[in-house]
Design a protein around this motif. Structure first.
Motif, short mmCIF file in Angstrom:
data_model
loop_
_atom_site.label_atom_id
_atom_site.label_comp_id
_atom_site.label_asym_id
_atom_site.label_seq_id
_atom_site.Cartn_x
_atom_site.Cartn_y
_atom_site.Cartn_z
N HIS A 83 56.91 101.38 -5.00
CA HIS A 83 56.99 102.82 -5.29
C HIS A 83 56.41 103.64 -4.13
O HIS A 83 55.41 103.27 -3.52
N ASP A 84 57.08 104.75 -3.84
CA ASP A 84 56.62 105.62 -2.74
C ASP A 84 55.67 106.69 -3.32
O ASP A 84 56.11 107.76 -3.76
N TYR A 85 54.38 106.38 -3.34
CA TYR A 85 53.40 107.30 -3.94
C TYR A 85 53.22 108.57 -3.11
O TYR A 85 52.89 109.62 -3.63
N ASP A 86 53.48 108.46 -1.80
CA ASP A 86 53.30 109.63 -0.93
C ASP A 86 54.28 110.74 -1.25
O ASP A 86 54.02 111.91 -0.99
N LYS A 87 55.43 110.37 -1.80
CA LYS A 87 56.47 111.38 -2.07
C LYS A 87 56.19 112.17 -3.34
O LYS A 87 56.88 113.14 -3.65
N GLU A 88 55.19 111.74 -4.12
CA GLU A 88 54.95 112.43 -5.40
C GLU A 88 54.12 113.68 -5.16
O GLU A 88 53.21 113.68 -4.34
N GLU B 15 56.47 93.75 1.12
CA GLU B 15 55.21 94.07 1.80
C GLU B 15 54.28 94.80 0.84
O GLU B 15 54.68 95.76 0.17
N LEU B 16 53.03 94.36 0.79
CA LEU B 16 52.06 95.03 -0.10
C LEU B 16 51.53 96.30 0.55
O LEU B 16 51.16 97.25 -0.16
N ASN B 17 51.53 96.32 1.88
CA ASN B 17 51.20 97.56 2.62
C ASN B 17 49.96 98.28 2.09
O ASN B 17 50.00 99.49 1.85
N GLY B 18 48.91 97.53 1.84
CA GLY B 18 47.68 98.17 1.38
C GLY B 18 47.86 98.88 0.04
O GLY B 18 47.39 100.00 -0.15
N ILE B 19 48.52 98.19 -0.90
CA ILE B 19 48.79 98.79 -2.22
C ILE B 19 47.51 99.31 -2.89
O ILE B 19 47.52 100.30 -3.61
N GLU B 20 46.40 98.63 -2.60
CA GLU B 20 45.13 99.05 -3.22
C GLU B 20 44.74 100.46 -2.79
O GLU B 20 44.00 101.15 -3.50
N LYS B 21 45.23 100.90 -1.64
CA LYS B 21 44.92 102.26 -1.19
C LYS B 21 46.06 103.22 -1.52
O LYS B 21 45.86 104.41 -1.68
N ARG B 22 47.28 102.70 -1.63
CA ARG B 22 48.43 103.58 -1.83
C ARG B 22 48.59 104.05 -3.28
O ARG B 22 49.08 105.15 -3.53
#
Ligand code: SF4
Ligand code: SF4
Length: 306
Positions: free
Chosen positions: A301-306, A184-191
């Motif tokens: 990659h989980d960008y929120d966890k950084e 799933e790309l899950n809005g990668i452009e925003k994540r």
């Protein structure tokens, strides 16, 4: 209209096309699958070519002071992911780059729809192997070749047998996408995060060879320079240090910045400016990377966890 052809019919189709075009096909040579001139359908390999076919449209190097020539070429055996790369490049360079434009308008691509996902491939994230935009599209199942053509090329299919199942491509698309699932790309452009540690991690082992760009069917950047034989353009790579070097300095001197730029261009800038991700999920950049940097990590990659 979808037609159902036998192998002999495919040979007839190829001979019809050869009356107007120089025909090239994916062919096994010395252990690799490469595009070269063919005279018979029996020479065509359905395996994914070792290199993307983008040099049919963008030459590795050429003199830009020469007028681009219109050469009618047909290329059979291109995989859907590579062909989709051209539709993505069209959004940026068609009718702007005269060399690309004249070749694009004079090249007929016959793409093969995969029946199995290639190792590492993730085309299902971008719609899967059945394309909406194509010249002539082929799906080989058992003894049958199901073929559909854009109206510009429908004349080549006149006289062949219409398929009894006109939904064969739609059904195959659903079945393929269900079987392999998607990342799933899950809005990668925003994540994606500008300050992510991913870029510095990649920079720790990237050797700045540029192979990821050269192998990519959607990378179109070029360098222009003069030498004793004229003014040249040649493939360039945003990962190389010289890419953004100017008389005023280098705006991306750090490798981590250049790596981030590559992923931002593919997953953010293109999406925001053209409405499409600049990637087809072909996995060529991963296959060719000598240090195994995997673009799929950028997506998962989980960008929120950084
Ligand atoms: S998977 Fe890699 S090589 Fe293939 S289109 Fe995407 S960025 Fe380009
Ligand atoms: S192919 Fe791999 S090592 Fe080479 S520039 Fe691309 S990411 Fe770096």
């Amino acid at each position: 209209m979808i037609y159902e052809l036998t192998e002999e019919d495919m040979e007839r189709l190829l001979q019809k096309i050869a009356e107007e075009y120089d025909v090239f096909g994916s062919k096994e040579e010395l252990g690799e699958v490469v595009f070269s001139k063919i005279s018979s359908f029996s020479e065509v390999s359905e395996k994914k070519s070792s290199y993307s076919p983008k040099d049919f449209l963008i030459k590795r190097s050429e003199n830009i002071l020469e007028i681009p020539r219109a050469e009618k070429k047909a290329v059979i055996g291109v995989k859907s992911c590579d062909l989709r790369g051209f539709y993505l490049m069209d959004l940026q360079i068609l009718n702007k780059d005269p060399f690309y434009t004249v070749r694009r308008q004079n090249t007929l691509f016959i793409n093969f729809v995969c029946t199995e996902m290639c190792p590492g491939g993730f085309c299902t994230s971008f719609g899967g192997p059945v394309l909406d935009d194509y010249d002539i599209q082929v799906l080989h199942i058992g003894q049958s070749y199901f073929v559909e053509a854009d109206p510009r090329y429908e004349r080549y299919l006149a006289g062949f047998r219409p398929a009894s199942d006109q939904d064969v491509f739609v059904k195959h698309s659903k079945e393929f996408n269900r079987k392999y699932g998607k990342i799933e790309l899950n809005g990668i452009e925003k994540r994606m995060k500008w300050s992510s540690k991913l870029w510095t991690e990649f920079a720790n082992y990237c050797i700045s060879c540029g192979a990821c760009n050269y192998s990519c069917p959607t990378c179109y950047c070029i360098d222009v320079y003069d030498d004793e034989t004229g003014r040249k353009k040649e493939w360039d790579s945003c990962i190389l240090e010289g890419f953004t070097k100017t008389a005023a300095g280098n705006v991306r001197p750090d490798l981590s910045d250049r790596l981030r730029q590559r992923f931002y261009h593919k997953f953010k800038y293109y999406k925001l400016s053209k409405g499409e991700y600049l990637c087809t999920g072909c996995n060529r950049c991963v296959d060719d990377c000598p240090v195994d940097i995997d673009i799929k990590e950028v997506i998962t990659h989980d960008y929120d966890k950084e």
